[in-house]
Scaffold this motif. Structure first.
Motif, PDB file in Angstrom:
ATOM      1  N   MET A   1     -45.751  39.000  -4.966  1.00 20.63           N
ATOM      2  CA  MET A   1     -45.324  39.369  -3.873  1.00 20.63           C
ATOM      3  C   MET A   1     -43.895  40.086  -3.915  1.00 20.63           C
ATOM      4  O   MET A   1     -43.026  39.828  -4.728  1.00 20.63           O
ATOM      5  N   LYS A   2     -43.577  41.328  -3.149  1.00 19.11           N
ATOM      6  CA  LYS A   2     -42.437  42.165  -3.480  1.00 19.11           C
ATOM      7  C   LYS A   2     -41.460  41.354  -2.669  1.00 19.11           C
ATOM      8  O   LYS A   2     -41.258  40.956  -1.523  1.00 19.11           O
ATOM      9  N   GLU A   3     -40.160  41.635  -3.532  1.00 20.87           N
ATOM     10  CA  GLU A   3     -38.952  41.013  -2.782  1.00 20.87           C
ATOM     11  C   GLU A   3     -38.362  41.904  -2.154  1.00 20.87           C
ATOM     12  O   GLU A   3     -38.585  43.242  -2.061  1.00 20.87           O
ATOM     13  N   ASN A   4     -37.235  41.590  -1.277  1.00 21.82           N
ATOM     14  CA  ASN A   4     -36.404  42.543  -0.505  1.00 21.82           C
ATOM     15  C   ASN A   4     -35.714  43.161  -1.298  1.00 21.82           C
ATOM     16  O   ASN A   4     -35.453  43.029  -2.536  1.00 21.82           O
ATOM     17  N   GLN A   5     -34.761  44.083  -0.892  1.00 28.70           N
ATOM     18  CA  GLN A   5     -33.787  45.199  -1.679  1.00 28.70           C
ATOM     19  C   GLN A   5     -32.990  44.266  -2.446  1.00 28.70           C
ATOM     20  O   GLN A   5     -32.789  44.715  -3.571  1.00 28.70           O
ATOM     21  N   SER A   6     -32.356  43.108  -1.966  1.00 31.55           N
ATOM     22  CA  SER A   6     -31.347  42.422  -2.710  1.00 31.55           C
ATOM     23  C   SER A   6     -32.060  41.514  -3.914  1.00 31.55           C
ATOM     24  O   SER A   6     -31.444  40.802  -4.545  1.00 31.55           O
ATOM     25  N   GLY A   7     -33.310  41.480  -3.854  1.00 29.02           N
ATOM     26  CA  GLY A   7     -34.123  40.830  -4.732  1.00 29.02           C
ATOM     27  C   GLY A   7     -34.347  39.149  -4.319  1.00 29.02           C
ATOM     28  O   GLY A   7     -34.760  38.470  -5.245  1.00 29.02           O
ATOM     29  N   GLN A   8     -33.907  39.052  -3.164  1.00 26.77           N
ATOM     30  CA  GLN A   8     -33.870  37.517  -2.532  1.00 26.77           C
ATOM     31  C   GLN A   8     -34.274  37.435  -1.280  1.00 26.77           C
ATOM     32  O   GLN A   8     -34.024  38.426  -0.305  1.00 26.77           O
ATOM     33  N   TRP A   9     -35.062  36.460  -1.076  1.00 28.68           N
ATOM     34  CA  TRP A   9     -36.003  36.193   0.120  1.00 28.68           C
ATOM     35  C   TRP A   9     -34.991  35.182   0.894  1.00 28.68           C
ATOM     36  O   TRP A   9     -34.654  34.087   0.026  1.00 28.68           O
ATOM     37  N   TYR A  10     -34.596  35.165   2.214  1.00 30.31           N
ATOM     38  CA  TYR A  10     -34.219  34.191   2.910  1.00 30.31           C
ATOM     39  C   TYR A  10     -34.979  33.752   3.993  1.00 30.31           C
ATOM     40  O   TYR A  10     -35.624  34.432   4.643  1.00 30.31           O
ATOM     41  N   ARG A  11     -35.047  32.453   4.133  1.00 28.61           N
ATOM     42  CA  ARG A  11     -35.838  31.795   5.152  1.00 28.61           C
ATOM     43  C   ARG A  11     -35.022  32.094   6.628  1.00 28.61           C
ATOM     44  O   ARG A  11     -33.870  31.822   6.677  1.00 28.61           O
ATOM     45  N   ALA A  12     -35.660  32.685   7.613  1.00 24.97           N
ATOM     46  CA  ALA A  12     -34.973  33.127   8.601  1.00 24.97           C
ATOM     47  C   ALA A  12     -35.384  32.195   9.903  1.00 24.97           C
ATOM     48  O   ALA A  12     -34.447  31.856  10.717  1.00 24.97           O
ATOM     49  N   ALA A  13     -36.655  31.770   9.984  1.00 18.69           N
ATOM     50  CA  ALA A  13     -37.101  30.932  11.033  1.00 18.69           C
ATOM     51  C   ALA A  13     -38.519  30.399  10.658  1.00 18.69           C
ATOM     52  O   ALA A  13     -39.280  30.848   9.992  1.00 18.69           O
ATOM     53  N   SER A  14     -38.554  29.359  11.561  1.00 19.33           N
ATOM     54  CA  SER A  14     -40.231  28.769  11.572  1.00 19.33           C
ATOM     55  C   SER A  14     -40.762  29.748  12.316  1.00 19.33           C
ATOM     56  O   SER A  14     -40.258  30.333  13.244  1.00 19.33           O
ATOM     57  N   THR A  15     -42.051  29.966  12.020  1.00 18.47           N
ATOM     58  CA  THR A  15     -43.037  30.772  12.990  1.00 18.47           C
ATOM     59  C   THR A  15     -43.143  30.330  14.178  1.00 18.47           C
ATOM     60  O   THR A  15     -43.461  30.931  15.178  1.00 18.47           O
ATOM     61  N   LEU A  16     -42.897  28.978  14.607  1.00 16.69           N
ATOM     62  CA  LEU A  16     -42.937  28.449  15.757  1.00 16.69           C
ATOM     63  C   LEU A  16     -41.852  28.678  16.579  1.00 16.69           C
ATOM     64  O   LEU A  16     -41.957  28.668  17.972  1.00 16.69           O
ATOM     65  N   GLU A  17     -40.767  29.145  16.146  1.00 17.35           N
ATOM     66  CA  GLU A  17     -39.676  29.594  16.826  1.00 17.35           C
ATOM     67  C   GLU A  17     -39.493  30.843  17.687  1.00 17.35           C
ATOM     68  O   GLU A  17     -38.672  31.330  18.477  1.00 17.35           O
ATOM     69  N   ILE A  18     -40.390  31.733  17.037  1.00 15.76           N
ATOM     70  CA  ILE A  18     -40.839  33.057  17.898  1.00 15.76           C
ATOM     71  C   ILE A  18     -41.832  33.365  18.452  1.00 15.76           C
ATOM     72  O   ILE A  18     -43.270  33.117  17.921  1.00 15.76           O
ATOM     73  N   GLU A  19     -41.877  33.623  19.839  1.00 11.42           N
ATOM     74  CA  GLU A  19     -43.106  33.833  20.486  1.00 11.42           C
ATOM     75  C   GLU A  19     -43.844  35.413  20.332  1.00 11.42           C
ATOM     76  O   GLU A  19     -42.816  36.255  19.775  1.00 11.42           O
ATOM     77  N   ASP A  20     -45.006  35.670  20.584  1.00  6.36           N
ATOM     78  CA  ASP A  20     -45.527  36.926  20.486  1.00  6.36           C
ATOM     79  C   ASP A  20     -44.698  38.044  21.200  1.00  6.36           C
ATOM     80  O   ASP A  20     -44.478  37.444  22.424  1.00  6.36           O
ATOM     81  N   ASP A  21     -44.549  39.112  20.669  1.00  6.71           N
ATOM     82  CA  ASP A  21     -43.742  39.889  21.432  1.00  6.71           C
ATOM     83  C   ASP A  21     -42.440  39.737  22.034  1.00  6.71           C
ATOM     84  O   ASP A  21     -41.940  40.069  23.350  1.00  6.71           O
ATOM     85  N   ASP A  22     -41.775  39.091  21.228  1.00  9.00           N
ATOM     86  CA  ASP A  22     -40.349  38.585  21.522  1.00  9.00           C
ATOM     87  C   ASP A  22     -39.316  38.769  20.292  1.00  9.00           C
ATOM     88  O   ASP A  22     -40.003  39.255  19.093  1.00  9.00           O
ATOM     89  N   VAL A  23     -38.562  38.577  20.460  1.00  7.61           N
ATOM     90  CA  VAL A  23     -37.103  38.793  19.363  1.00  7.61           C
ATOM     91  C   VAL A  23     -36.352  37.502  19.272  1.00  7.61           C
ATOM     92  O   VAL A  23     -35.988  36.997  20.244  1.00  7.61           O
ATOM     93  N   LEU A  24     -35.829  37.223  18.278  1.00  8.17           N
ATOM     94  CA  LEU A  24     -35.030  36.014  18.057  1.00  8.17           C
ATOM     95  C   LEU A  24     -33.810  36.542  16.965  1.00  8.17           C
ATOM     96  O   LEU A  24     -34.110  37.273  15.951  1.00  8.17           O
ATOM     97  N   GLY A  25     -32.656  36.289  17.300  1.00 12.27           N
ATOM     98  CA  GLY A  25     -31.526  36.463  16.591  1.00 12.27           C
ATOM     99  C   GLY A  25     -31.261  35.316  15.605  1.00 12.27           C
ATOM    100  O   GLY A  25     -31.231  34.235  15.995  1.00 12.27           O
ATOM    101  N   VAL A  26     -30.989  35.875  14.063  1.00 14.26           N
ATOM    102  CA  VAL A  26     -30.656  34.724  13.245  1.00 14.26           C
ATOM    103  C   VAL A  26     -29.601  35.281  12.292  1.00 14.26           C
ATOM    104  O   VAL A  26     -29.372  36.568  12.120  1.00 14.26           O
ATOM    105  N   VAL A  27     -29.338  34.290  11.641  1.00 15.62           N
ATOM    106  CA  VAL A  27     -28.323  34.718  10.556  1.00 15.62           C
ATOM    107  C   VAL A  27     -28.598  34.323   9.197  1.00 15.62           C
ATOM    108  O   VAL A  27     -28.879  33.093   9.156  1.00 15.62           O
ATOM    109  N   VAL A  28     -28.821  35.061   8.366  1.00 16.25           N
ATOM    110  CA  VAL A  28     -29.249  34.710   6.840  1.00 16.25           C
ATOM    111  C   VAL A  28     -28.268  35.282   5.851  1.00 16.25           C
ATOM    112  O   VAL A  28     -27.385  36.034   5.969  1.00 16.25           O
TER     113      VAL A  28
END
Ligand code: FES
Length: 108
Positions: A1-28
């Motif tokens: 799997m391709k990594e992000n630009q910094s070469g590191q993936w960060y866990r942002a949220a559980s899939t249960l935390e975000i509804e379809d057609d919605d947005v959630l603010g996170v800090v990573v």
């Protein structure tokens, strides 16, 4: 799997935390240095910078309309998948981040 630009993936949220057609603010990031708006649109996850490029409103306080995010402050719109500025007063594109889903969590 391709990594992000910094070469590191960060866990942002559980899939249960975000509804379809919605947005959630996170800090990573190792030092919490990235404010990210995480979207679920038609079952797919996207991530952009959370700060509007016009002034500094949080896009995660805005409205998802189709595949765009409308800024809560002056109603400028960005295309979420590409970050492109779509309507005045925004003219500078948003930074976007790749996402992946693993074990019930969204990573950016
Ligand atoms: Fe987002 Fe003005 S701060 S449109």
């Amino acid at each position: 799997m391709k990594e992000n630009q910094s070469g590191q993936w960060y866990r942002a949220a559980s899939t249960l935390e975000i509804e379809d057609d919605d947005v959630l603010g996170v800090v990573v990031g190792d030092r919490g240095e990235h404010e990210v708006a995480l979207y679920k649109i038609q079952g797919k996850y996207y991530a952009t910078a959370d700060r509007c490029t016009h002034q500094t409103a949080r896009l995660s306080d805005g409205l998802v309309i189709d595949d765009c995010i409308e800024c809560p402050l002056h109603q400028g719109r960005f295309h979420v998948p590409t970050g492109r500025a779509k309507s005045a007063p925004v003219s500078i594109h948003l930074k976007t981040y790749p996402t992946k889903v693993e074990q019930g969590a969204v990573f950016v």
